[in-house]
Design a protein around this motif. Structure first.
Motif, PDB file in Angstrom:
ATOM      1  N   GLN A 146       0.861  -1.244   0.027  1.00 60.30           N
ATOM      2  CA  GLN A 146       0.080   0.080   0.031  1.00 60.30           C
ATOM      3  C   GLN A 146       0.719   1.329   0.026  1.00 60.30           C
ATOM      4  O   GLN A 146       0.597   2.245  -0.563  1.00 60.30           O
ATOM      5  CB  GLN A 146      -0.970  -0.011   1.277  1.00 60.30           C
ATOM      6  N   ALA A 147       2.025   1.221   0.712  1.00 60.89           N
ATOM      7  CA  ALA A 147       2.850   2.457   0.497  1.00 60.89           C
ATOM      8  C   ALA A 147       3.301   2.480  -0.800  1.00 60.89           C
ATOM      9  O   ALA A 147       3.456   3.601  -1.260  1.00 60.89           O
ATOM     10  CB  ALA A 147       4.102   2.239   1.536  1.00 60.89           C
ATOM     11  N   GLN A 148       3.696   1.574  -1.634  1.00 56.56           N
ATOM     12  CA  GLN A 148       4.223   1.782  -3.017  1.00 56.56           C
ATOM     13  C   GLN A 148       2.878   2.245  -3.751  1.00 56.56           C
ATOM     14  O   GLN A 148       3.201   3.144  -4.557  1.00 56.56           O
ATOM     15  CB  GLN A 148       4.575   0.398  -3.384  1.00 56.56           C
ATOM     16  N   MET A 149       1.742   1.560  -3.461  1.00 54.94           N
ATOM     17  CA  MET A 149       0.510   2.148  -4.254  1.00 54.94           C
ATOM     18  C   MET A 149       0.310   3.662  -3.920  1.00 54.94           C
ATOM     19  O   MET A 149      -0.340   4.383  -4.869  1.00 54.94           O
ATOM     20  CB  MET A 149      -0.671   1.244  -3.866  1.00 54.94           C
ATOM     21  N   ASP A 150       0.501   4.048  -2.674  1.00 50.96           N
ATOM     22  CA  ASP A 150       0.155   5.258  -2.077  1.00 50.96           C
ATOM     23  C   ASP A 150       0.849   6.292  -3.389  1.00 50.96           C
ATOM     24  O   ASP A 150       0.104   7.429  -3.436  1.00 50.96           O
ATOM     25  CB  ASP A 150       0.636   5.702  -0.848  1.00 50.96           C
ATOM     26  N   GLU A 151       1.949   6.074  -3.778  1.00 53.32           N
ATOM     27  CA  GLU A 151       2.734   6.839  -4.759  1.00 53.32           C
ATOM     28  C   GLU A 151       1.932   7.159  -5.813  1.00 53.32           C
ATOM     29  O   GLU A 151       2.232   8.088  -6.739  1.00 53.32           O
ATOM     30  CB  GLU A 151       4.214   6.607  -4.792  1.00 53.32           C
ATOM     31  N   LEU A 152       1.135   6.039  -6.232  1.00 56.91           N
ATOM     32  CA  LEU A 152       0.611   6.022  -7.735  1.00 56.91           C
ATOM     33  C   LEU A 152      -1.159   6.521  -7.600  1.00 56.91           C
ATOM     34  O   LEU A 152      -1.499   6.837  -8.642  1.00 56.91           O
ATOM     35  CB  LEU A 152       0.588   4.507  -7.993  1.00 56.91           C
ATOM     36  N   LEU A 153      -1.548   6.121  -6.649  1.00 52.52           N
ATOM     37  CA  LEU A 153      -3.046   6.535  -6.339  1.00 52.52           C
ATOM     38  C   LEU A 153      -3.339   8.233  -6.123  1.00 52.52           C
ATOM     39  O   LEU A 153      -2.716   8.584  -5.102  1.00 52.52           O
ATOM     40  CB  LEU A 153      -3.616   5.715  -5.333  1.00 52.52           C
ATOM     41  N   ALA A 154      -4.521   8.655  -6.610  1.00 51.13           N
ATOM     42  CA  ALA A 154      -4.918   9.918  -6.424  1.00 51.13           C
ATOM     43  C   ALA A 154      -5.345   9.916  -4.723  1.00 51.13           C
ATOM     44  O   ALA A 154      -5.192  10.683  -4.106  1.00 51.13           O
ATOM     45  CB  ALA A 154      -5.926  10.098  -7.227  1.00 51.13           C
ATOM     46  N   VAL A 155      -5.971   8.705  -4.279  1.00 53.16           N
ATOM     47  CA  VAL A 155      -6.552   8.637  -2.935  1.00 53.16           C
ATOM     48  C   VAL A 155      -5.919   7.420  -2.312  1.00 53.16           C
ATOM     49  O   VAL A 155      -6.582   6.267  -2.989  1.00 53.16           O
ATOM     50  CB  VAL A 155      -8.073   8.795  -2.779  1.00 53.16           C
ATOM     51  N   PRO A 156      -5.052   7.216  -1.419  1.00 55.60           N
ATOM     52  CA  PRO A 156      -4.362   5.990  -0.912  1.00 55.60           C
ATOM     53  C   PRO A 156      -5.675   5.390  -0.217  1.00 55.60           C
ATOM     54  O   PRO A 156      -6.667   6.071   0.483  1.00 55.60           O
ATOM     55  CB  PRO A 156      -3.377   6.723  -0.206  1.00 55.60           C
ATOM     56  N   ASP A 157      -5.286   4.035   0.019  1.00 52.06           N
ATOM     57  CA  ASP A 157      -6.319   3.278   0.861  1.00 52.06           C
ATOM     58  C   ASP A 157      -5.388   2.604   1.909  1.00 52.06           C
ATOM     59  O   ASP A 157      -4.563   1.995   1.896  1.00 52.06           O
ATOM     60  CB  ASP A 157      -6.920   2.438   0.204  1.00 52.06           C
ATOM     61  N   ASP A 158      -5.712   2.962   3.188  1.00 50.77           N
ATOM     62  CA  ASP A 158      -4.934   2.645   4.592  1.00 50.77           C
ATOM     63  C   ASP A 158      -5.594   1.368   5.105  1.00 50.77           C
ATOM     64  O   ASP A 158      -5.244   0.768   5.974  1.00 50.77           O
ATOM     65  CB  ASP A 158      -4.738   3.714   5.405  1.00 50.77           C
ATOM     66  N   TYR A 159      -6.664   0.762   4.327  1.00 52.86           N
ATOM     67  CA  TYR A 159      -7.540  -0.248   5.084  1.00 52.86           C
ATOM     68  C   TYR A 159      -8.098  -0.008   6.392  1.00 52.86           C
ATOM     69  O   TYR A 159      -8.514  -1.101   7.043  1.00 52.86           O
ATOM     70  CB  TYR A 159      -6.646  -1.672   5.242  1.00 52.86           C
ATOM     71  N   SER A 160      -8.201   1.138   6.755  1.00 54.21           N
ATOM     72  CA  SER A 160      -8.850   1.572   8.086  1.00 54.21           C
ATOM     73  C   SER A 160     -10.420   1.846   8.110  1.00 54.21           C
ATOM     74  O   SER A 160     -11.244   1.620   9.196  1.00 54.21           O
ATOM     75  CB  SER A 160      -8.227   2.759   8.781  1.00 54.21           C
ATOM     76  N   GLY A 161     -10.963   1.608   6.805  1.00 51.53           N
ATOM     77  CA  GLY A 161     -12.306   2.100   6.722  1.00 51.53           C
ATOM     78  C   GLY A 161     -13.126   0.821   6.689  1.00 51.53           C
ATOM     79  O   GLY A 161     -12.413  -0.331   6.754  1.00 51.53           O
ATOM     80  N   GLN A 162     -14.420   0.826   6.353  1.00 45.74           N
ATOM     81  CA  GLN A 162     -15.288  -0.298   6.097  1.00 45.74           C
ATOM     82  C   GLN A 162     -15.947  -0.464   4.882  1.00 45.74           C
ATOM     83  O   GLN A 162     -16.843  -0.685   4.618  1.00 45.74           O
ATOM     84  CB  GLN A 162     -16.553   0.017   7.254  1.00 45.74           C
ATOM     85  N   ASP A 163     -14.792  -0.006   3.980  1.00 48.62           N
ATOM     86  CA  ASP A 163     -15.138   0.309   2.509  1.00 48.62           C
ATOM     87  C   ASP A 163     -15.642  -1.413   2.019  1.00 48.62           C
ATOM     88  O   ASP A 163     -14.883  -2.425   2.272  1.00 48.62           O
ATOM     89  CB  ASP A 163     -14.134   0.552   1.862  1.00 48.62           C
ATOM     90  N   SER A 164     -17.006  -1.430   1.665  1.00 51.34           N
ATOM     91  CA  SER A 164     -17.403  -2.604   1.230  1.00 51.34           C
ATOM     92  C   SER A 164     -17.594  -2.899  -0.445  1.00 51.34           C
ATOM     93  O   SER A 164     -18.384  -3.524  -0.877  1.00 51.34           O
ATOM     94  CB  SER A 164     -18.608  -3.344   1.972  1.00 51.34           C
TER      95      SER A 164
END
Length: 104
Positions: free
Chosen positions: A77-95
């Motif tokens: 995810q740290a590697q993807m954070d550099e590429l994504l407009a909105v990083p995902d830290d997996y802390s939410g309840q995204d379903s």
């Protein structure tokens, strides 16, 4: 029975080739972590900077909880954070995206 979850993410403009290079082969440890977390399949389509994911998973909430602090996922995810407009830290309840329509 596994859930099928649709997700969407967006790349930062100009990072498309970096994304393709990095995703050409994910680390074997990440593959194992995903499978151990109940992921049965994960497909991604790209249209410019827009990414559409289709994930087959035993339990999406359990998968996100299992991966939130998993060292290999944190590094990925740290590697993807550099590429994504909105990083995902997996802390939410995204379903995922809600299913709007299905051909019966």
């Amino acid at each position: 029975m596994p859930e099928t979850i649709a997700l969407r993410t967006e790349l930062r403009p100009g990072r498309e080739l970096d994304y393709e290079r990095i995703h050409a082969q994910i680390p074997a440890e990440l593959d194992t972590a995903l499978r151990d977390a109940g992921v049965r399949g994960w497909r991604i389509w790209r249209d410019g900077t827009h990414l559409f994911h289709l994930v087959e998973v035993d339990d999406c909430a359990a998968m996100r909880a299992a991966l939130a602090d998993h060292p290999v996922n944190v590094a990925w995810q740290a590697q993807m954070d550099e590429l994504l407009a909105v990083p995902d830290d997996y802390s939410g309840q995204d379903s995922g995206l809600p299913l709007d329509w299905r051909l019966p």
